[in-house]
Design an enzyme around this catalytic site. Structure first.
Site, PDB file in Angstrom:
ATOM      1  N   LYS A  87      21.516 -13.163   8.583  1.00  0.00           N
ATOM      2  CA  LYS A  87      20.994 -12.867   7.238  1.00  0.00           C
ATOM      3  C   LYS A  87      21.818 -11.765   6.604  1.00  0.00           C
ATOM      4  CE  LYS A  87      16.409 -13.127   6.227  1.00  0.00           C
ATOM      5  NZ  LYS A  87      15.002 -12.718   6.449  1.00  0.00           N
TER       6      LYS A  87
HETATM    7  C1  E4P Z   1      12.407 -14.089   4.928  1.00  0.00           C
HETATM    8  O1  E4P Z   1      13.508 -14.473   5.218  1.00  0.00           O
HETATM    9  C2  E4P Z   1      12.144 -12.885   4.120  1.00  0.00           C
HETATM   10  O2  E4P Z   1      12.725 -11.760   4.693  1.00  0.00           O
HETATM   11  C3  E4P Z   1      10.655 -12.721   3.927  1.00  0.00           C
HETATM   12  O3  E4P Z   1      10.106 -13.965   3.540  1.00  0.00           O
HETATM   13  C4  E4P Z   1      10.286 -11.637   2.940  1.00  0.00           C
HETATM   14  O4  E4P Z   1       8.909 -11.671   2.704  1.00  0.00           O
HETATM   15  P1  E4P Z   1       8.125 -10.483   1.991  1.00  0.00           P
HETATM   16  O5  E4P Z   1       8.596 -10.379   0.576  1.00  0.00           O
HETATM   17  O6  E4P Z   1       6.679 -10.890   2.079  1.00  0.00           O
HETATM   18  O7  E4P Z   1       8.430  -9.239   2.772  1.00  0.00           O
END
Ligand code: E4P
Length: 219
Positions: A87
């Protein structure tokens, strides 16, 4: 639309995998921290434990801010497990890192995407998937799902094969809407996965079937 679990909690992943509905897992530093993970060594051990539970892609986020750091971290993460998606954030440094890592053959989940332009840049740099953050846009009064739909539509028009991964999913309706918008994947917290399985009429139907069955048996 495939479903990924958005968690670093091993029990939740074990449960989702047992249901047979989960194709991958996404983690991030906040989700890791929620499980008491705060350094690269324990993040690696946790990710390896997750990889033992499922074959699908597991997204692991870099914490460096600069391209060189992201590239070094990405190359290391790529060695941790058989199916990593590194990521990388949607920043200028991130696009540089994505272009280098994707040329190495490393799969990238381009995270923290809040605009069509960021998605277009990531696709050009070689992202495997781009993650528009639906809930966080909703939080600031912008319709997050519109971004998902717009990216899906443009990627179709230009035959861009980067997948659209709806992230920051906050409730079951987000999931339905992401599917309608044409997202390839939605990553959902375990609580939402559980809510997706529930319907009061299913519960009421089971109760009635059982009562009728028992009545017939005792007649
Ligand atoms: C996934 O890859 C993201 O990091 C995650 O869905 C973020 O979610 P949030 O905005 O609820 O923290």
């Amino acid at each position: 639309m495939q479903l990924f679990l958005d968690t670093a909690n091993i029990q939740e992943i074990r449960e989702g995998v047992r249901w047979g509905v989960i194709s991958g897992v996404t983690t991030n530093p906040s989700l890791a921290a929620a499980e008491g993970i705060g350094d690269s060594g324990s993040y690696k051990a946790a990710v390896q434990e997750i990889a033992d539970l499922l074959d699908g892609p597991i997204s692991v986020e870099v914490v460096s801010q600069d391209a060189a750091g992201m590239i070094a971290e990405g190359r290391e993460i790529a060695e941790w497990i058989p199916n990593p998606w590194v990521k990388i954030p949607s920043t200028a440094a991130g696009f540089e890192a994505i272009s280098v890592l994707s040329r190495d053959g490393i799969k990238i989940n381009q995270t923290l995407c809040f605009s069509v332009n960021q998605a277009l840049l990531g696709a050009q740099a070689g992202s495997t998937a781009v993650s528009p953050f639906v809930g966080r846009l909703d939080d600031i009064g912008q319709e997050g799902m519109e971004l998902v739909a717009e990216i899906v539509s443009l990627f179709r028009d230009y035959q861009i094969d980067t997948k659209v991964l709806a992230a920051s999913i906050r409730h079951p309706l987000h999931c339905t809407l992401a599917a309608r918008a044409g997202a390839d994947i939605a990553t959902v917290p375990y609580k939402i996965l559980a809510q997706m399985a529930q319907h009061p009429l299913t519960d009421a139907g089971m109760t009635r079937f059982l009562a009728d069955w028992e009545k017939a048996g005792s007649a």
